[in-house]
Motif scaffolding. Structure first.
Motif, short mmCIF file in Angstrom:
data_model
loop_
_atom_site.label_atom_id
_atom_site.label_comp_id
_atom_site.label_asym_id
_atom_site.label_seq_id
_atom_site.Cartn_x
_atom_site.Cartn_y
_atom_site.Cartn_z
N ASP A 69 0.80 -1.24 0.00
CA ASP A 69 0.00 0.00 0.00
C ASP A 69 0.83 1.29 0.00
O ASP A 69 0.33 2.35 0.35
N TYR A 70 2.08 1.19 -0.43
CA TYR A 70 2.95 2.38 -0.49
C TYR A 70 2.36 3.38 -1.48
O TYR A 70 1.85 3.01 -2.53
N LYS A 71 2.44 4.66 -1.15
CA LYS A 71 1.94 5.73 -2.04
C LYS A 71 3.13 6.47 -2.65
O LYS A 71 4.05 6.89 -1.94
N LEU A 72 3.11 6.62 -3.97
CA LEU A 72 4.17 7.35 -4.67
C LEU A 72 4.17 8.82 -4.26
O LEU A 72 3.11 9.40 -4.01
N THR A 73 5.36 9.41 -4.20
CA THR A 73 5.52 10.81 -3.82
C THR A 73 5.80 11.65 -5.05
O THR A 73 6.90 11.57 -5.62
N LEU A 117 4.34 16.35 -14.97
CA LEU A 117 4.82 16.25 -16.35
C LEU A 117 3.83 16.94 -17.29
O LEU A 117 2.74 17.31 -16.89
N SER A 118 4.22 17.07 -18.55
CA SER A 118 3.38 17.77 -19.53
C SER A 118 2.09 17.02 -19.84
O SER A 118 1.12 17.60 -20.30
N GLN A 119 2.09 15.71 -19.59
CA GLN A 119 0.89 14.93 -19.83
C GLN A 119 0.02 14.98 -18.58
O GLN A 119 0.46 14.59 -17.49
N PRO A 120 -1.20 15.50 -18.69
CA PRO A 120 -2.06 15.71 -17.52
C PRO A 120 -2.18 14.45 -16.65
O PRO A 120 -2.38 13.35 -17.16
N GLY A 121 -2.00 14.66 -15.35
CA GLY A 121 -2.13 13.57 -14.38
C GLY A 121 -0.88 12.74 -14.20
O GLY A 121 -0.83 11.88 -13.32
N GLN A 122 0.16 12.96 -15.00
CA GLN A 122 1.39 12.18 -14.87
C GLN A 122 2.44 13.01 -14.15
O GLN A 122 2.48 14.23 -14.25
N PHE A 123 3.32 12.31 -13.41
CA PHE A 123 4.32 12.99 -12.60
C PHE A 123 5.56 12.14 -12.40
O PHE A 123 5.50 10.91 -12.40
N ALA A 124 6.70 12.82 -12.25
CA ALA A 124 7.94 12.16 -11.84
C ALA A 124 7.87 12.00 -10.33
O ALA A 124 7.34 12.87 -9.63
N CYS A 125 8.38 10.90 -9.83
CA CYS A 125 8.30 10.59 -8.41
C CYS A 125 9.65 10.76 -7.72
O CYS A 125 10.70 10.68 -8.35
#
Length: 188
Positions: A28-32, A37-45
């Motif tokens: 159940d770890y949650k990404l930080t 990123l330029s694509q909506p809803g996407q992110f570097a962790c």
């Protein structure tokens, strides 16, 4: 004046499933999120893993959110470091690709397949695709660079989606060849 779009360098990274994240970082770890990123809803962790191939290993950032499949995206130079020979593929087209070991702080997974060199592509929202005159899955040519270093990329995939942000993605090898280009336009 040509219509332009941003060109982004997509450095080596990994996409993981919920199940893989449970093994690599704990149940159940949650990404930080580190950066959107330029694509909506996407992110570097903030989270990183070690990807291990037959000849070497590389540290890679996880990109979020979780995906329905595990996928490692590398450049050809990265692939040589790992000792792999991945195909150039569209994201998600993983059948018959090489695998690798992925090690996190809590555990490791053995991917049977999923290592690719991402096919260079431009994300188009439908309105922008119409303005640029492109259709989903069309192969286009894109010029980018500048200062006497313009480079034309052939075999660029147009990806049209309601959830897209207008941007071209190339890997680090391609970015170096294009002198770190940040703006592109379609060549007809």
């Amino acid at each position: 004046m040509e219509k332009t779009f941003i060109v982004e360098t997509s450095a080596r990274h990994i996409h993981v499933t919920r199940e893989a994240l449970d093994v690599l970082y704990g149940k159940d770890y949650k990404l930080t999120p580190k950066k959107n990123l330029s694509q909506p809803g996407q992110f570097a962790c903030e989270e990183k893993v070690t990807v291990i191939g037959p000849k070497g290993e590389l540290k890679m950032s996880i990109l979020g959110p979780e995906r329905p499949y595990n996928q490692v995206e590398v450049s050809k130079s990265d692939a040589r470091t790992l000792g792999l020979d991945p195909a150039i593929r569209e994201s998600g087209d993983l059948a018959g690709t090489p695998g690798c070991k992925v090690v996190g702080p809590k555990g490791e997974i053995e991917m049977k397949e999923g290592v690719i060199v991402a096919l260079r592509h431009v994300h188009f929202p439908p309105k922008d695709a119409e303005e640029f005159g492109v259709k989903d899955k069309e192969i286009i040519k894109v010029a980018c660079g500048g200062e006497g270093r313009t480079l034309i990329f052939d075999d660029v995939l147009a990806r049209v989606s309601e959830t897209a942000g207008l941007a071209m993605h190339i890997d680090t090898d391609e970015s170096n060849a294009a002198y770190g280009a940040s703006i592109g336009y379609i060549v007809r």
